[in-house]
Design a protein around this motif. Structure first.
Motif, mmCIF file in Angstrom:
data_model
loop_
_atom_site.group_PDB
_atom_site.id
_atom_site.type_symbol
_atom_site.label_atom_id
_atom_site.label_comp_id
_atom_site.label_asym_id
_atom_site.label_seq_id
_atom_site.Cartn_x
_atom_site.Cartn_y
_atom_site.Cartn_z
ATOM 1 N N VAL A 212 0.824 -1.204 0.000
ATOM 2 C CA VAL A 212 0.000 0.000 0.000
ATOM 3 C C VAL A 212 0.862 1.259 0.000
ATOM 4 O O VAL A 212 0.647 2.185 -0.796
ATOM 5 N N GLY A 213 1.839 1.332 0.902
ATOM 6 C CA GLY A 213 2.673 2.525 0.985
ATOM 7 C C GLY A 213 3.425 2.799 -0.299
ATOM 8 O O GLY A 213 3.534 3.954 -0.738
ATOM 9 N N GLU A 214 3.947 1.755 -0.903
ATOM 10 C CA GLU A 214 4.671 1.905 -2.164
ATOM 11 C C GLU A 214 3.739 2.415 -3.261
ATOM 12 O O GLU A 214 4.088 3.325 -4.023
ATOM 13 N N ALA A 215 2.533 1.837 -3.328
ATOM 14 C CA ALA A 215 1.575 2.268 -4.341
ATOM 15 C C ALA A 215 1.185 3.731 -4.142
ATOM 16 O O ALA A 215 1.081 4.503 -5.112
ATOM 17 N N LYS A 216 0.988 4.132 -2.894
ATOM 18 C CA LYS A 216 0.620 5.523 -2.626
ATOM 19 C C LYS A 216 1.738 6.480 -3.000
ATOM 20 O O LYS A 216 1.483 7.619 -3.423
#
Length: 870
Positions: A212-216
């Motif tokens: 999630v963090g990487e995608a954001k």
């Protein structure tokens, strides 16, 4: 100091409902679900290949305290020690902290280590011996640096989509070729005294939306990671297949993956870890999380996770789902004591399987810096001392790397220009022939495309001790031959290139590439996964231009998978095309050996070269498709990926799976089949033993307090201790005091004897051992009809005969060295598993009544010989 128990325990329903049936049409809003499977199977001390290790593990674990067991299962935190991941030490019993370290092609972030060819390039050799030797050489180097667990080899991604960013870390989209790569690599690594870690389990087929963090950080608003939605039949016949080979080979550890499978996170998915891996496949080692892939505490423990990596909930928070929280969970009964014992037993059995005692060499490097002196606790900036001893672990592995690079080079096309024989005038063109002007290790984790491409990017990399470029190697040979030699190491020097290659008597060799890697690195808008299948830096224009000016143009491709060659491969001016993969530090020497015929090429492409991107069927999901929820990636093509898909669609290809040419010729003849007397298949019956436990422990919280001022506290370090005797405060959990029955799934902490699955094997890692009975032996004669010695790679395929089966599937292969005029016999074996389909009703492997035909040939579409199985 700060410990955290928080409400992490409450996210426990990560494993929900069942793997969807293969015939079910998955809709975007009808989300796939995953069956809960509990309790987590405990180890089997009498399992094949594990008896001695488990006897040692039992003796060791029986002496351990509760705190020591928690310490062994929980990582100490990101950058808390020297390796990319470490667990706590057991100094009382003489065990230093165990070191987990990347990568599957060499030591990451270290010095005086080798940079090996990628798994994909190694698979292109189709040589089990080389796969084993590569694994062993890496194991020797890792052990020489003090590493205990090598984070590789890779079967996930398998290679569902050709643009998948980390396909090159693995072997092939074919499960049998990948299974061979896994099995031989594991044997080689563990024979060197290092635990292998098969990863990433399972369905981890793309980089987009894996975290999630990487995608954001890339501007995508999602709240959960991607879900790989895989039906039961596809799971068994395709993605689980090479992991079964890994387990059968005795792999000591398995890494669960970032993404979800059927909307349940891989590292808390009880169907995957408890049922498929530990129960059906009989895996006896330990499951570790990928770094930050753990999302829960008790839920992941009861779902089958055995080791938390790197230990903190997120990097450098100082908080952990386990550590202190695991201590409390066992004390209050949330996690059964036998489950913690089982974690410790699995870790120590894997350890003793490769290391006969706890007298380990020290860790002599630091991943976080190449400086000789620095803080041993990097995150806390504490413990200044010598941390890098610059131990040279390479031995003579450069020779092996050169051999694999050459033998993994695939000659895709040759109209007679190769091998080179003292050419009068050589012109080498392209940035991919030269060096990165800032140095081969200038880009962190190889995150760029400057100079020749010899590995992809991300955590699956290693520092180059040196990098032989094609320009350097070919120039040296040309000088020895007395050839005229010039190179233009740019893709954009159009006028200079035209002037050079338009001259008389010139042989032009054009080097081009296409890279990919892990999703935390973005190279030219390729977020790990490739955004297209074209050549990089206008490589296609370079090829077209040079071949339009020079009637003898040779193309060399370094890439992480197939590229589209449709527009230019058939040009009569392009007299040869070679795929050289990612060959590692000896790149230039390897390709020169093939170009000049020192090595007669016998590499075979481990994937299909399609005419269009759309021709592959499956593709990367580049944009979220479920609002801000978990992106849904439906594996609706089932087992039909790569050549299986092209065959089903009856689509023409440029170069088929298994294709590769030689400088000599071979003739196939005399196929024969011999049926063995294997007997009837007997499904496994019976039950396991009851869950074993080892010793008692105090329930007095005073016994678990942090030792005090005499014991130095390291900032952000993950400990098993409590900071207060008030469990409510220690946990910081408003729901503390609830029993496991109130919020854990049913049967999560059951400890009575459990039924064995039909397809499992009692004490048989890999599944029911009868699945590996040889039912047929196929032989064929292969004659070298040319004038020079060469290797040939006969491939055994089978038609399973069902209407829903692929046209053919690879089942065995060999690489045979044959002198001119001589004949060698190929012997391929077909096991019960090879001829079976997964039956979703009986939950077992079944041989259908359809006619089975065996083929022996040069590739998936050049099947010279066939025979019906009696």
């Amino acid at each position: 100091m700060q410990f955290n128990y928080a409400a992490q325990w409450l996210f426990i329903f990560g494993a929900r409902a069942s793997l969807v049936n293969s015939h079910q049409q998955i809709q975007k809003r009808d989300l796939a679900t995953s069956d809960p499977f509990y309790p987590s199977p405990w180890m089997s001390p009498d399992a094949d290949g594990w008896k001695e290790a488990y006897a040692q593990a039992k003796q060791f674990v029986s002496q351990m305290t509760l705190l020591e067991k928690v310490n062994l299962t929980t990582g100490v935190g990101w950058a808390a020690e020297q390796c990319v991941g470490q667990v706590g030490a057991i100094p009382r019993l003489g065990l230093r902290s165990l070191c987990m370290h990347d990568s599957p092609l060499g030591m990451r972030g270290s010095d005086f280590n080798s940079a090996f060819p990628s798994g994909q390039t190694t698979a292109a050799t189709w040589d089990r011996g080389l796969m084993n030797r590569r694994g062993n050489a890496m194991g020797v180097e890792f052990r020489g640096k003090g590493v205990n667990v090598l984070l590789g080899p890779v079967a996930g991604p398998l290679g569902r989509m050709p643009a998948g960013g980390r396909n090159w870390e693995g072997f092939s989209p074919d499960p049998v070729l990948t299974g061979a790569g896994m099995s031989e690599s594991i044997k080689g690594i563990q024979d060197a005294g290092v635990i292998a870690c098969a990863k990433h389990f399972i369905g981890n087929e793309q980089e987009h939306f894996r975290q999630v963090g990487e995608a954001k950080s890339y501007g995508f608003n999602i709240s959960e990671t991607l879900s790989s939605n895989i039906d039961d039949k596809t799971m068994h016949e395709l993605y689980l297949w090479p992991f079964a080979d890994a387990v059968r080979a005795g792999v000591g550890s398995v890494m669960c993956s970032y993404q979800q499978v059927n909307n349940s996170y891989g590292c808390q998915n009880s169907k995957l870890m408890n049922d498929l891996l530990k129960n059906e496949l009989g895996f006896q080692g330990f499951v570790m999380s990928d770094w930050q892939a753990q999302h829960t505490g008790a839920a992941s423990a009861v779902a089958g996770l055995d080791m938390s990596m790197p230990g903190d909930t997120e990097f450098n928070t100082g908080l952990s789902y386990w550590g202190t929280n695991m201590t409390l969970a066992v004390l209050n009964g949330t996690v059964a004591a036998y489950r913690l014992d089982d974690m410790a037993m699995r870790i120590m059995a894997a350890f003793f399987k490769v290391s006969k005692n706890t007298d380990l060499d020290p860790i002599n490097f630091s991943f976080w810096t190449l400086d000789t002196y620095g803080p041993i606790h990097q995150a806390a900036n504490k413990g200044y001392q010598q941390i890098n001893f610059h131990v040279d672990a390479r031995h003579d592995h450069g020779k092996l790397i050169r051999e694999i690079g050459a033998k993994g080079t695939v000659l895709l096309k040759n109209t007679g220009s190769l091998p080179l024989n003292k050419p009068k005038f050589l012109a080498v063109i392209g940035e991919d022939a030269g060096s990165n002007p800032k140095g081969p290790n200038a880009c962190a984790d190889r995150g760029c495309d400057d100079g020749t491409l010899a590995m992809g990017w991300g955590s699956g990399t290693a520092n180059f001790p040196y990098l032989i470029t094609p320009d350097a190697a070919i120039q040296a040979r040309a000088i020895d031959d007395g050839s005229r030699y010039e190179s233009i190491l740019s893709n954009y020097a159009t006028s200079q290139t035209k002037a050079l290659v338009s001259q008389a008597n010139v042989t032009a060799i054009v080097f081009v590439n296409a890279g990919s890697g892990e999703g935390y690195i973005n190279v030219d808008a390729n977020i790990g996964d490739r955004k297209n299948l074209t050549l990089w830096r206008d490589g296609d224009a370079l090829v077209k231009n040079v071949s339009s000016w020079c009637p003898n143009t040779i193309i060399v491709i370094h890439s992480t998978g197939p590229v589209l060659v449709t527009d230019w491969h058939s040009s009569p001016n392009i007299t040869a095309i070679l795929w050289a993969g990612l060959p590692g530090q000896e790149s230039g020497n390897s390709i020169a050996d093939v170009l000049y015929g020192k090595v007669n090429p016998a590499g075979r492409t481990p994937f299909t070269w399609g005419a269009t991107r759309e021709g592959y069927g499956a593709d990367v999901l580049y944009k979220p498709n479920n609002g801000n929820g978990a992106p849904q990636q439906d594996f609706s093509e089932g087992v039909f990926i790569d050549y299986r898909y092209f065959d089903k669609a009856n689509t023409s290809v440029i170069y088929e799976f298994g294709h590769g040419l030689s400088y000599t010729t071979f003739e196939y003849s005399n196929i024969q089949v011999q049926k063995s007397d294997a007997g009837q298949y007997r499904p496994t019956k019976g039950k396991t033993a009851a869950a074993p436990t080892f010793g008692n422990f105090s329930t007095d919280l005073n016994d678990y307090l942090f030792p005090g001022d005499e014991f130095p506290y390291i900032y952000q370090y993950i400990y098993p201790y409590l900071n207060t005797t008030d469990p409510q405060k220690a946990s910081a959990d408003p729901h503390y005091g609830q029993t496991a029955d109130e919020f854990l799934p049913p049967h999560a902490i059951d400890d009575e004897a459990q039924p064995l699955l039909r397809a499992s094997g009692k004490n048989s890692p890999g599944g029911n051992r009868q699945l590996y009975d040889v039912l047929y032996t196929i032989t064929a004669d292969i004659k070298n009809t040319g004038s020079i010695v060469g290797d040939e790679v006969p491939q055994l395929y089978v038609s399973l005969g069902g209407k829903d089966d692929p046209k053919v599937v690879l089942r065995d292969f060999d690489r045979l060295r044959i002198d001119p005029g001589q004949t060698a016999q190929f012997r391929g074996k077909l096991t019960r598993r090879d001829l079976s389909n997964w039956d979703t009703v009986s939950q077992d492997w079944v041989i259908s009544g359809a006619k089975k035909t065996a083929y022996v040939g040069r590739s998936s579409r050049k099947l010279d010989l066939s025979i019906v199985l009696p």
